[in-house]
Design a protein around this motif. Sequence first.
Motif, mmCIF file in Angstrom:
data_model
loop_
_atom_site.group_PDB
_atom_site.id
_atom_site.type_symbol
_atom_site.label_atom_id
_atom_site.label_comp_id
_atom_site.label_asym_id
_atom_site.label_seq_id
_atom_site.Cartn_x
_atom_site.Cartn_y
_atom_site.Cartn_z
ATOM 1 N N GLY A 29 6.705 -4.027 37.569
ATOM 2 C CA GLY A 29 5.687 -3.973 38.607
ATOM 3 C C GLY A 29 6.185 -3.309 39.873
ATOM 4 N N ARG A 30 7.440 -3.579 40.226
ATOM 5 C CA ARG A 30 8.009 -2.984 41.439
ATOM 6 C C ARG A 30 8.117 -1.472 41.303
ATOM 7 N N LEU A 31 8.602 -1.005 40.151
ATOM 8 C CA LEU A 31 8.768 0.432 39.942
ATOM 9 C C LEU A 31 7.441 1.174 40.073
ATOM 10 N N LEU A 32 6.410 0.648 39.418
ATOM 11 C CA LEU A 32 5.132 1.346 39.418
ATOM 12 C C LEU A 32 4.436 1.243 40.771
ATOM 13 N N ALA A 33 4.481 0.061 41.390
ATOM 14 C CA ALA A 33 3.846 -0.101 42.700
ATOM 15 C C ALA A 33 4.498 0.816 43.737
ATOM 16 N N ASN A 34 5.810 0.848 43.761
ATOM 17 C CA ASN A 34 6.494 1.704 44.737
ATOM 18 C C ASN A 34 6.179 3.179 44.509
ATOM 19 N N HIS A 35 6.091 3.581 43.259
ATOM 20 C CA HIS A 35 5.754 4.969 42.949
ATOM 21 C C HIS A 35 4.379 5.329 43.509
ATOM 22 N N LEU A 36 3.390 4.472 43.278
ATOM 23 C CA LEU A 36 2.034 4.762 43.739
ATOM 24 C C LEU A 36 1.932 4.733 45.262
ATOM 25 N N VAL A 37 2.552 3.730 45.882
ATOM 26 C CA VAL A 37 2.486 3.630 47.343
ATOM 27 C C VAL A 37 3.183 4.816 47.996
ATOM 28 N N ASP A 38 4.303 5.236 47.432
ATOM 29 C CA ASP A 38 5.010 6.393 47.981
ATOM 30 C C ASP A 38 4.166 7.669 47.900
ATOM 31 N N LEU A 39 3.209 7.701 46.989
ATOM 32 C CA LEU A 39 2.299 8.843 46.877
ATOM 33 C C LEU A 39 1.082 8.708 47.800
ATOM 34 N N GLY A 40 1.003 7.580 48.523
ATOM 35 C CA GLY A 40 -0.089 7.385 49.468
ATOM 36 C C GLY A 40 -1.242 6.537 48.971
ATOM 37 N N HIS A 41 -1.141 5.976 47.778
ATOM 38 C CA HIS A 41 -2.230 5.167 47.234
ATOM 39 C C HIS A 41 -2.229 3.768 47.866
ATOM 40 N N ARG A 42 -3.391 3.346 48.306
ATOM 41 C CA ARG A 42 -3.519 2.028 48.923
ATOM 42 C C ARG A 42 -4.541 1.138 48.218
ATOM 43 N N ARG A 43 -5.480 1.739 47.498
ATOM 44 C CA ARG A 43 -6.503 0.970 46.784
ATOM 45 C C ARG A 43 -6.425 1.360 45.303
ATOM 46 N N VAL A 44 -6.047 0.362 44.493
ATOM 47 C CA VAL A 44 -5.736 0.606 43.084
ATOM 48 C C VAL A 44 -6.622 -0.276 42.215
ATOM 49 N N ALA A 45 -7.238 0.306 41.198
ATOM 50 C CA ALA A 45 -8.009 -0.464 40.215
ATOM 51 C C ALA A 45 -7.105 -0.835 39.045
ATOM 52 N N TYR A 46 -7.445 -1.920 38.360
ATOM 53 C CA TYR A 46 -6.627 -2.389 37.245
ATOM 54 C C TYR A 46 -7.497 -2.588 36.010
ATOM 55 N N VAL A 47 -7.016 -2.077 34.877
ATOM 56 C CA VAL A 47 -7.702 -2.244 33.601
ATOM 57 C C VAL A 47 -6.816 -3.085 32.685
ATOM 58 N N GLY A 48 -7.306 -4.256 32.301
ATOM 59 C CA GLY A 48 -6.561 -5.141 31.420
ATOM 60 C C GLY A 48 -7.366 -5.448 30.172
ATOM 61 N N VAL A 49 -6.850 -6.390 29.391
ATOM 62 C CA VAL A 49 -7.540 -6.800 28.172
ATOM 63 C C VAL A 49 -7.781 -8.295 28.245
ATOM 64 N N ASP A 50 -8.938 -8.736 27.787
ATOM 65 C CA ASP A 50 -9.329 -10.135 27.867
ATOM 66 C C ASP A 50 -8.589 -10.921 26.789
ATOM 67 N N ARG A 51 -7.356 -11.307 27.131
ATOM 68 C CA ARG A 51 -6.499 -11.960 26.150
ATOM 69 C C ARG A 51 -5.581 -12.945 26.864
ATOM 70 N N ASP A 52 -5.362 -14.100 26.228
ATOM 71 C CA ASP A 52 -4.561 -15.170 26.824
ATOM 72 C C ASP A 52 -3.083 -14.928 26.516
ATOM 73 N N LYS A 53 -2.502 -13.948 27.233
ATOM 74 C CA LYS A 53 -1.098 -13.615 27.007
ATOM 75 C C LYS A 53 -0.371 -13.557 28.335
ATOM 76 N N ARG A 54 0.706 -14.341 28.402
ATOM 77 C CA ARG A 54 1.479 -14.401 29.635
ATOM 78 C C ARG A 54 2.077 -13.046 29.996
ATOM 79 N N THR A 55 2.558 -12.303 28.994
ATOM 80 C CA THR A 55 3.184 -11.013 29.288
ATOM 81 C C THR A 55 2.197 -10.048 29.935
ATOM 82 N N LEU A 56 0.930 -10.070 29.500
ATOM 83 C CA LEU A 56 -0.080 -9.202 30.101
ATOM 84 C C LEU A 56 -0.436 -9.662 31.507
ATOM 85 N N ARG A 57 -0.552 -10.961 31.699
ATOM 86 C CA ARG A 57 -0.867 -11.484 33.032
ATOM 87 C C ARG A 57 0.235 -11.144 34.025
#
Length: 340
Positions: A171-199
């Motif tokens: 999460g840190r790697l990807l967030a820092n990459h996007l913020v360094d590019l100037g992104h401040r508002r990010v949408a998230y696409v997940g899957v409706d599944r009860d999995k800790r790794t996805l959460r």
Amino acid sequence: MTTPPGVRRPVTAREVAARAGCSTATVSLVVNGKADGRVTAAKQEQVWAAVRELDYRVHTAASRLATGNPGNVVFVSPDPTNPFFSLLLEGLLEGLDDRLSLSLVAPRGGDDYDSPTVRRAQSGDAAALVLASPGDDVVRDLRTGRPVILIDAGVRLDGASSIDVDVAEAGRLLANHLVDLGHRRVAYVGVDRDKRTLRRRREHLSAQLRQRGAQLVAPDLAVARMTMDAAHRAALASLDRWIQAGVTAVVCADDLLAFGVLRAARDRGISVPAELSIAGFNDMPYAGMVSPSLTSVDLRARDLGRGTAALLTELFDDGRVTSTVISPGLKVRESTGPVR
């Protein structure tokens, strides 16, 4: 034959049938996965409830022939056509001790497995059970009567070895990459599944974005299945909302979803990354082959498989139960760019 003192007598199919109020033939159909169209859903649930309550294990001549090898490891996987799990299995086979053989158990329908699938995998005399990315319900229902290794579960279980990717670092790697590019508002696409790794992928990404002055824009887009088509349809219906909300980047919980979002953006004439950046998790083999090529967090599928093989060797050599965490990487490609 009299059961020796201190040894638990195995539960019989007849006892399960009596508890569930059915015949032993019905019990056999249910526990061997042959009940669809032959046993009602309500009766199947009654049988599984009796199986759980009595801790029933199948021990037949047929199952011993199929899995009786004392060096046989049963690998339970979600959809094995998903490249992440194919690579994981490849790494496991590369590192597997020559003393061991491997059997694959996968869901008969859909793209993920459930507790009944695991109970079928446990019904033989396998030397160990390996569960790839199990759901929370699977972990809750799991009985560790034999060696168990959890892969990418995001949780530790007493008596079981585990191997995970450092999702906080991902999460840190990807967030820092996007913020360094100037992104401040990010949408998230997940899957409706009860999995800790996805959460946890989402939670750590969100936390790091907030720390850097950015945010995930609510609500998330959650699809029912981990497929490109599901993400494509859902993204087509969400792109206008995202653009109106000032979203400049979309992160997907899996590359399969990201490919669907890429296709939706192309269909709508939205330029990637000039108008919208898109990124995913897993770094599948063809992430670098699509156009534009996909920025993705490398969750080290092959390394997870090789590490699992090492854990199996430790288990069989000295009985050692171990928990291991490996570091992810970030593959930056064409699908992410600076905010205009």
